[in-house]
Scaffold this active site. Structure first.
Site, short mmCIF file in Angstrom:
data_model
loop_
_atom_site.label_atom_id
_atom_site.label_comp_id
_atom_site.label_asym_id
_atom_site.label_seq_id
_atom_site.Cartn_x
_atom_site.Cartn_y
_atom_site.Cartn_z
CG HIS A 284 -0.17 0.30 2.52
ND1 HIS A 284 0.64 -0.64 3.12
CD2 HIS A 284 -0.10 1.43 3.29
CE1 HIS A 284 1.18 -0.11 4.21
NE2 HIS A 284 0.75 1.13 4.34
CG ASP A 286 1.92 5.18 4.67
OD1 ASP A 286 1.37 4.06 4.81
OD2 ASP A 286 3.06 5.43 5.09
CG HIS A 341 5.32 1.09 2.60
ND1 HIS A 341 4.71 2.21 2.07
CD2 HIS A 341 4.84 0.98 3.86
CE1 HIS A 341 3.90 2.75 2.97
NE2 HIS A 341 3.95 2.03 4.06
NE ARG A 351 9.80 -4.27 11.47
CZ ARG A 351 8.90 -3.55 10.80
NH1 ARG A 351 7.69 -4.06 10.61
NH2 ARG A 351 9.19 -2.36 10.31
#
Length: 439
Positions: A284, A286, A341, A351
């Site tokens: 996607h 942002d 990304h 993470r």
């Protein structure tokens, strides 16, 4: 660099010794309704195969009904991504410049020219770079990361007190199961808003934590209030560099965003038993203007699509990752690319990351500045690529009508056109008339 720290301590919610004491990893409150703070990882639950409830948007309800399956040997079907999206990662790291924003803003001259050149090259290519010299207090960064870790270890019932309301961008979300039924991201998030303290009150983040989670969470709210204030100042400094890189001057975009808003998001990506079939976040761009990302430790996960390859962005100690979003792509009339990304997950490693999404004020019209269009090399570059819109338009579209991907801006333009908004041609004509009036 002084600008972040100077602003950080300007709004004293507490005396400085008490404030500094908050920047410690042992400050997550005990849950008042449970005898335990929770296990190291969220408890796995059975996954229901049915769709969302009638309201179609209650993340908290669906977190229990649909489940998360953390710790289970297999991932359920809703978490399996198509092969086209879950392509294997490249061995080559992304070639992203490291920009010393502190030297650029403080010294100008050669430092600013060098930074502007680096930003221009990255943003015209893939839309991502890293920044150092930002002045973020390492103790504050550590407290914000540890605070997120502590929050996600809390029992589900406690986290659901902050559950995301239908159509809202803020709150706790478990894999976005309230919004989607397929291609679910393997993660949990906590999101909250931040606005300019002069317009909305200095305690807006603290008030969110205490009103939603309870007074025991005030110390964590203070940490994130400070973190958001620091990130706002860093983002405005970056906007100075971006303005120079586009030839519109240091103040153009800084002034545009000075009274803007932001969304702060804490991300948690648990270990995944089948990481090759899942994604922490799907591909996607942002919707916001600019994203500042703080990655925790040495665990990578962020990847950018370049030349058909998903290239990893390795965490750099002390650096912030910055990427261009759709709103700024519109502000640059398409000259700077919104960064496509995704986030991958790992079989045994968890993470965490903190994302600060810079946005304009809700009612501010997003259009390229006149100087940018006037300096274009020909009629095609002066032609408006996107219609006028506000951040309120973009937020409503991506929260209620469209799942952000690589085509969000084009989809927004069609949606606005269907709603009677000016077309790109009409926007170009209106911009030229506005420019002539200004002259």
């Amino acid at each position: 660099m002084a600008f972040a720290h100077a602003h950080l301590t300007a709004n004293h919610l507490l005396p400085e010794p008490e404030r500094r004491a908050l920047y410690r990893p042992d400050k997550m409150p005990e849950d008042p309704h449970h005898g335990s703070r929770g296990s190291a990882h969220p408890v796995g639950m059975d996954v229901a195969r049915g769709g969302p409830p009638a309201d179609g948007n209650d993340d908290g309800h669906n977190a229990a009904a649909v489940g998360l399956c953390w710790g289970q040997p297999k991932i359920p079907d809703p978490f399996v991504w198509p092969l086209a999206d879950a392509l294997a990662s490249s061995e080559r790291e992304l070639d992203a410049p490291v920009v010393d924003v502190g030297a650029a803003v403080r010294g100008g001259g050669d430092g600013m020219r060098r930074a502007a050149e680096q930003v221009a090259a990255a943003c015209a290519s893939h839309g991502l770079f890293q920044v150092t010299g930002h002045g973020l207090d390492p103790a504050l960064a550590r407290a914000a990361l540890d605070g997120a870790a502590g929050f996600f270890r809390l029992p589900l019932a406690t986290k659901q007190r902050a559950r995301r309301a239908p159509g809202s961008v803020t709150g706790y979300a478990a894999a976005h199961v309230g919004r989607f039924t397929a291609n679910l991201p393997w993660k949990e998030t906590l999101s909250f808003g931040h606005r300019d303290h002069r317009a909305a009150g200095a305690h807006v983040v603290v008030d969110y934590f205490t009103s939603v989670l309870g007074s025991d969470f005030k110390p964590l709210g203070v940490v994130y209030q400070d973190y958001c204030e620091a990130m706002k100042q860093v983002s405005l400094a970056i906007m100075e560099v971006i303005g120079e890189s586009l030839g519109v001057g240091r103040s153009c975009y800084r002034d545009f965003f000075a009274d803007g808003c932001a969304i702060m998001r804490c991300n948690y990506y648990p270990p995944c038993p089948e990481p090759e079939r899942a994604l922490g976040t799907g591909p996607h761009c942002d919707p916001s203007a600019l994203t500042l990302l703080l990655q925790d430790g040495a665990v990578d996960g962020l990847q950018v699509l370049v030349d058909g390859e998903w290239r990893p962005v390795r965490p750099r100690p002390g650096a912030l990752v910055v990427n261009i979003g759709d709103t700024f792509t519109a502000l640059s009339n398409g000259r700077y690319r919104s960064c496509l990304h995704r986030a991958v997950v790992h079989r045994e490693r968890e993470r965490r990351s903190l994302a600060f999404f810079l946005c304009p004020r809700d009612d501010r019209v997003v259009r390229p500045p006149p100087r940018l269009l006037a300096a274009a090399r020909g009629p095609e570059e002066r032609r408006r690529r996107y219609p006028d819109f506000t951040w309120a338009d973009m937020a409503r579209f991506t929260q209620r009508h469209y799942r952000a991907d690589a085509r969000t801006l084009d989809a927004l333009a069609r949606w606005l056109g269907a709603a009677g908004a000016p077309t790109c041609a009409a926007a170009t004509s209106a911009s030229q008339s506005h420019d002539k009036a200004q002259e």
